[in-house]
Structures are given as C-alpha cells and as structure tokens.
Motif scaffolding. Structure first.
Motif, PDB file in Angstrom:
ATOM      1  N   VAL A 164      -8.552  -1.748  -2.315  1.00  0.00           N
ATOM      2  CA  VAL A 164      -7.546  -1.153  -1.420  1.00  0.00           C
ATOM      3  C   VAL A 164      -5.934  -0.055  -2.147  1.00  0.00           C
ATOM      4  O   VAL A 164      -5.780   0.361  -0.608  1.00  0.00           O
ATOM      5  CB  VAL A 164      -6.711  -2.773  -1.745  1.00  0.00           C
ATOM      6  N   MET A 165      -6.425  -0.299  -2.868  1.00  0.00           N
ATOM      7  CA  MET A 165      -5.089   1.018  -4.146  1.00  0.00           C
ATOM      8  C   MET A 165      -5.319   2.690  -2.865  1.00  0.00           C
ATOM      9  O   MET A 165      -4.242   3.036  -3.203  1.00  0.00           O
ATOM     10  CB  MET A 165      -5.410   0.395  -5.259  1.00  0.00           C
ATOM     11  N   GLN A 166      -6.977   2.648  -2.877  1.00  0.00           N
ATOM     12  CA  GLN A 166      -6.668   4.334  -2.498  1.00  0.00           C
ATOM     13  C   GLN A 166      -6.384   4.861  -1.481  1.00  0.00           C
ATOM     14  O   GLN A 166      -5.105   5.393  -1.326  1.00  0.00           O
ATOM     15  CB  GLN A 166      -8.272   4.530  -2.902  1.00  0.00           C
ATOM     16  N   PRO A 167      -6.468   3.372  -0.114  1.00  0.00           N
ATOM     17  CA  PRO A 167      -5.988   3.796   0.919  1.00  0.00           C
ATOM     18  C   PRO A 167      -4.339   3.654   1.204  1.00  0.00           C
ATOM     19  O   PRO A 167      -3.886   4.573   1.662  1.00  0.00           O
ATOM     20  CB  PRO A 167      -6.616   2.597   2.057  1.00  0.00           C
ATOM     21  N   CYS A 168      -3.847   2.303   0.019  1.00  0.00           N
ATOM     22  CA  CYS A 168      -2.509   2.588  -0.096  1.00  0.00           C
ATOM     23  C   CYS A 168      -1.346   3.949  -0.608  1.00  0.00           C
ATOM     24  O   CYS A 168      -0.756   3.829  -0.017  1.00  0.00           O
ATOM     25  CB  CYS A 168      -2.498   1.283  -0.839  1.00  0.00           C
ATOM     26  N   LEU A 169      -2.464   4.552  -1.396  1.00  0.00           N
ATOM     27  CA  LEU A 169      -2.151   5.843  -1.846  1.00  0.00           C
ATOM     28  C   LEU A 169      -1.894   7.145  -1.133  1.00  0.00           C
ATOM     29  O   LEU A 169      -0.833   7.469  -0.921  1.00  0.00           O
ATOM     30  CB  LEU A 169      -2.831   6.054  -3.065  1.00  0.00           C
ATOM     31  N   LYS A 170      -2.375   6.766   0.123  1.00  0.00           N
ATOM     32  CA  LYS A 170      -2.982   7.912   0.871  1.00  0.00           C
ATOM     33  C   LYS A 170      -1.886   7.436   1.844  1.00  0.00           C
ATOM     34  O   LYS A 170      -0.540   8.550   2.421  1.00  0.00           O
ATOM     35  CB  LYS A 170      -4.537   8.069   1.936  1.00  0.00           C
ATOM     36  N   HIS A 171      -1.849   6.388   1.682  1.00  0.00           N
ATOM     37  CA  HIS A 171      -0.671   5.491   2.669  1.00  0.00           C
ATOM     38  C   HIS A 171       1.144   6.473   2.929  1.00  0.00           C
ATOM     39  O   HIS A 171       2.027   6.995   3.349  1.00  0.00           O
ATOM     40  CB  HIS A 171      -0.453   4.452   3.456  1.00  0.00           C
ATOM     41  N   ILE A 172       1.386   6.158   1.320  1.00  0.00           N
ATOM     42  CA  ILE A 172       1.930   7.050   0.984  1.00  0.00           C
ATOM     43  C   ILE A 172       2.047   8.402   0.744  1.00  0.00           C
ATOM     44  O   ILE A 172       3.130   9.028   0.518  1.00  0.00           O
ATOM     45  CB  ILE A 172       2.352   6.558  -1.238  1.00  0.00           C
TER      46      ILE A 172
ATOM     47  N   LYS B 194       3.243   9.390   3.981  1.00  0.00           N
ATOM     48  CA  LYS B 194       4.921   8.663   4.593  1.00  0.00           C
ATOM     49  C   LYS B 194       5.546   9.350   3.910  1.00  0.00           C
ATOM     50  O   LYS B 194       6.852   9.881   3.724  1.00  0.00           O
ATOM     51  CB  LYS B 194       4.813   7.607   3.727  1.00  0.00           C
TER      52      LYS B 194
END
Length: 544
Positions: free
Chosen positions: A507-515, A518
């Motif tokens: 989950v962390m990798q997609p979250c970092l992509k979103h960060i 943004k």
C-alpha cells in the motif's frame, strides 16, 4: 555524446534522468577526455551491439583513445561488443574517501557474521553433529549462491540501492520498492538485536544491565553512540570494522589451540534426530549465514566496485565459514555435552573451562565488541539503501540528502529510530521476524537475477557467474527450497506480523505516488545515474 536530463518532480516509476546517445561510435571515439582523473567505467545495462564489418575503424579508435575502452563480460560471449564511455565522476563521488578492499571485507564479515556468537543455539536445538553438519553444508546451499549473485548483480549495477536497483531493472520499480521495504525493515529488526546482545554479554559483570530503567537507558545510549559513528563516515566505519574484526576473531584462534589436547572426536557424533527443534535450528543457521547481498547497497561508496566487490565477497566467505565451523568443532569436542546449556553466550563458559577466567573475559569482550561492529555495518547498509532509493525517485528527496561527511543523515535517523522502537523484542522473535521478511526479499532477487539473464544477456557484467541461463536457474533452486522450509517452520505469530508488514509495503508505494502527484513532498531522480531499463530496450531492439 553524453546528455543528462534533470527534473525535480519526475515519476519514480517511468522516468530515469539519464540518457545515453552512442548511436554514432565516431562521436564517442573522437570525444576528448575532459577530466584526466575520470574513471573509465561501463554503464550497467547500456549495450550497443554493432557489426564489426561496419565499425572496425571506429573500434580501433576506441582502443587508441585514452578516455574510453571496451569491455567483455566474464563468462559467456555471444559475439556482441560492448562500448563503454568516459564517465565523468558525479558529485556523489566527492563525498569523502571510498571504501577499499580490506575494510569492505570486514564490513561484509559484520553484515553476515561478526564471529561465532549466537551459534550456540544450533547445538541446543539439534546437538553437536547436526550443528556441525549445518554450518558445513548450509554455506554451499545458501551463502555461496547468494554471494555469487551479489557479485554479478552488484558489478552490473554498482550504485547505492543495490538489490533495489536489480529488481527494479528486471521487474519494475513497484517490485523494487517492495524489496527495498522488506529488506530495510528486516535490517532494522536485525539491528535492534545488537544493543541487546551487547548488554547481555556485560550482564555477568554489571548485573544492573539485566533489565529495567538502567537497561533501557543503556540501549538508548549505545544506539546513539554507534549511530554517531555511522554519521561520521562510511570509511571510518570500514576501518573500525577491521579493528573490531581482528579483536573478535583472535580469542577463538587461541581457544582452538588450547583445546586441542582436550578434544574427543566421539563428542562430535552425538545426535538425537527425534528431539530436534527444527524452527530454532534452521533460523539459527539462516540468520548466521545470510545478508551477503546487504553490501550491495554500499556499492556507490566502494573504490572500483566492479573489481573490488567480487574479491571482497570471496575473502569474506573464507573468513566467515571457517569462523563458525572451527569454534563449534573445538567447543563441542573439548568439553562434555550439556545440550541445554548451549544458549547465547555459552562460548564464554567454554572458554573458562578450556583456558581459564582470562580467556572467558576475552571472549565476552570480543562478543560485546562484535555486536558493535555488526550494528554499524548493518546501519550503513540500511541507510545507504534509503539514499539509493531516493536517488532513483522511489522515496522523497530528503532521503538523498547527505551530511558534510557524505553520509545519508535522514536514512541514519530513520534506521536508528526503528532500532530503538524494536529493541524490546526477544532474541528468538527478532531472528524469526527478520528471517521471514528476508526470505520474501530473496525470492524477488532470485527472480530478478534469472530474468536479467534472459532479457538482457548482452548487458555488460564485469563479473559473471560462469554458467548459462539454465545453470543460473538451477543455482537458485536449492536456496529457494530452503526459503520455503524456513517459512514453513515459522510460528503463526511471526507469520501474521510479517504478512502485515508486507501488506503495508504493498500500500505504501501507491501512497507515495499519490503524495508525489499532489506535490506534498519533493521527489527527484538523480541525473548522475544510468538508465536501468536500457538493457531491456536494447535487447528488444536487437531482437526486432
């Protein structure tokens, strides 16, 4: 000519900020050297296969030009020629001195071993015979293949980030990130063990360190001191590892000579296969003989890594394997077997029986010192891995920042924080937890190793294991089976905790992509690094 492209908010998945244009060999050959001190290196994965009938004149110019040279990978040769270009040293190379061969050998020694400490549990779990057989056979099943793969992949991708870059090149940045997360977490869990073991060896002399507030403060103080040593520079860590390593090995050499008259070979043959704690036995063997690939995350800090890394791995193998086997051989052969006493730190009792109190204190001191060496070596690997991932755009840019000593400050602080948070775990829980994560990561490394042999056979490999693709695949089967066995014997508690940790990474990798999308944090890939996907593209173009 060489051109680079720097972008501040590029995608860590799809964009690599370095491109190489060598479509015209004439341009490469005639470009004058602008830096007399530049090191000639082949960029990993950058292959230009050219027909000799069309380019014989240019190839001759390459041989005559001082700024370039050709290289042919060791092992298989498929007729392709590799053109390498003069690589101007990047700003990263100016941070302090590079690690030379001897310090690198001892850094690997401490990444993997640190001496025959914590091997006592193998005797407790399975008896002398299986313990000796395990430390004699296990290295050929696990340590040798892992060291060989590290030598090949580490010289193919000689940069900080190590195995993360290998897997990213073969399987894509998403899986490279997953490997990086699992290996970093495994390393931090591993490092949480060493301050605890350090204090355990001092407990007999300082009982207050056995628990409570004094122990907690001692763990914190020790972590801060050793973390500061990492902050001051990796070359300092390397030479400290040399001194600590010599001090750690010497008492066992002395104990071996003293114990010769007392050895009774029949004591080595004691075995009770019906009373074996297979979980403890396998985890002890696995923990003491893995982490050969950890040194790859320091490749960017090594002097001439394409030659130095394979040599250092070879010498470290010679240092580690006998360093386990012979102390076990002398210890189990010199005193009557009391299997239940063979737990952490029992070698100090063996030393007292064999040589007296002075030898016991020497063993205890070297054990404590060894844990310091393992701590600083592991932290160097973990922190530079984070730096390498940030340089590839997988982590926020702040992880790529270096201190004035050239060390990854943020990576060191993150790794130290993890050590402090996990230091409350027990010894067996730490070993089981880190082994589980490490097994998952190694499966990805084996897949990447074989896949790169298939999709990029002509890519330059300064060191290449002298086997073909089929041989490379077969070499990975025994350690993979061993991984499955280790995972099978894991407890339900350890399995659940580690599966949750793996899920966090997914989950962390997609979250970092979103960060990144943004723009909440700044991400950027270093323009000094080569395109790790060039090998695949070049191979596909040759097939087309």
């Amino acid at each position: 000519m060489v051109s680079t492209k720097a972008e501040t908010n590029s995608s860590p998945v799809s964009e690599i900020n370095a491109s190489i244009d060598i479509s015209s060999p004439q341009k490469v050959a005639e470009k004058p050297a602008t830096n007399g001190n530049a090191t000639v290196q082949g960029l990993p994965g950058q292959v230009d296969a050219i027909q000799s009938s069309q380019n014989s004149q240019e190839h001759q110019k390459l041989r005559e030009t001082g700024s370039t040279q050709t290289s042919i990978a060791m092992g298989e040769y498929n007729g392709a020629e590799y053109i390498v270009i003069n690589e101007v040293p990047s700003p990263r190379a100016n941070h302090g001195q590079k690690i030379s061969l001897l310090p690198l050998v001892f850094l690997i020694f401490y990444e993997v071993s640190g001496g025959p400490f914590v091997v006592e549990d193998s005797v407790n779990a399975a008896g002398p015979l299986l313990a000796l057989v395990g430390f004699l056979v296990f290295p050929f099943i696990w340590s040798v293949p892992e060291a060989l793969i590290t030598a090949e992949m580490g010289t193919m991708f000689p940069e900080n980030g190590g195995y993360v870059v290998w897997v990213s090149s073969a399987l894509g940045p998403y899986w490279g990130f997953q490997l990086g997360w699992m290996k970093w977490l495994s390393g931090v869990i591993d490092n949480a063990l060493y301050p605890v073991l350090f204090l355990d060896y001092l407990k007999p002399g300082i009982p207050a360190l056995g628990g409570g507030l004094p122990r907690m403060l001692a763990v914190l103080a020790l972590t801060i001191i050793l973390t500061y040593m990492n902050y001051r520079g990796v070359t300092i860590v390397g030479w400290v590892a040399v001194l600590l390593g010599i001090f750690s090995i010497l008492p066992f050499v002395v104990m071996g000579f003293i114990s010769i008259p007392k050895i009774k070979p029949k004591r080595w043959l004691v075995a009770d296969v019906h009373n074996v704690d297979w979980n403890l036995y396998l985890n002890t063997l696995f923990w003491n003989l893995n982490y050969w690939d950890s040194i790859s995350t320091l490749s960017g800090e090594v002097e001439n890594p394409k030659k130095t890394l394979p040599k250092a791995l070879f010498y470290a193998l010679i240092l580690v394997v006998p360093g386990y086997f012979f102390p076990l051989l002398t210890g189990t052969g010199a005193i009557p077997l009391q299997r239940d006493l063979w737990t952490d730190g029992y070698f100090s009792d063996v030393a007292k029986i064999v040589g007296g109190v002075w030898l016991r204190w020497w063993i205890q001191g070297s054990a404590a010192i060894s844990n310091m060496g393992m701590f600083v070596a592991e932290m160097s690997s973990d922190s530079f891995q984070l730096l390498g991932m940030a340089e590839r755009g997988m982590l926020p840019e702040l992880f790529a920042k270096r201190s004035r000593y050239g060390t990854p400050l943020v990576g060191i602080l993150f790794s130290a924080s993890g050590v402090i948070l996990l230091s409350w775990l027990s010894f067996q829980e730490i070993i089981a937890a880190e082994n589980f994560l490490y097994c998952f990561g190694m499966i990805l490394e084996f897949i990447a190793f074989v896949r790169l042999r298939i999709i990029a056979p002509a890519s330059p490999r300064p060191y290449k294991i002298p086997v073909g693709t089929i041989g490379a695949t077969l070499m990975c089967i025994p350690p993979t089976i061993l991984i499955c066995v280790v995972l099978f014997f894991s407890s339900l508690k350890v399995m659940i905790i580690n599966l949750v940790a793996v899920a966090i990474g997914l989950v962390m990798q997609p979250c970092l992509k979103h960060i990144e999308k943004k723009k909440w944090l700044r991400f950027s890939a270093s323009s000094d690094l080569p395109d790790i996907h060039a090998a695949t593209r070049d191979n596909n173009s040759l097939i087309d």
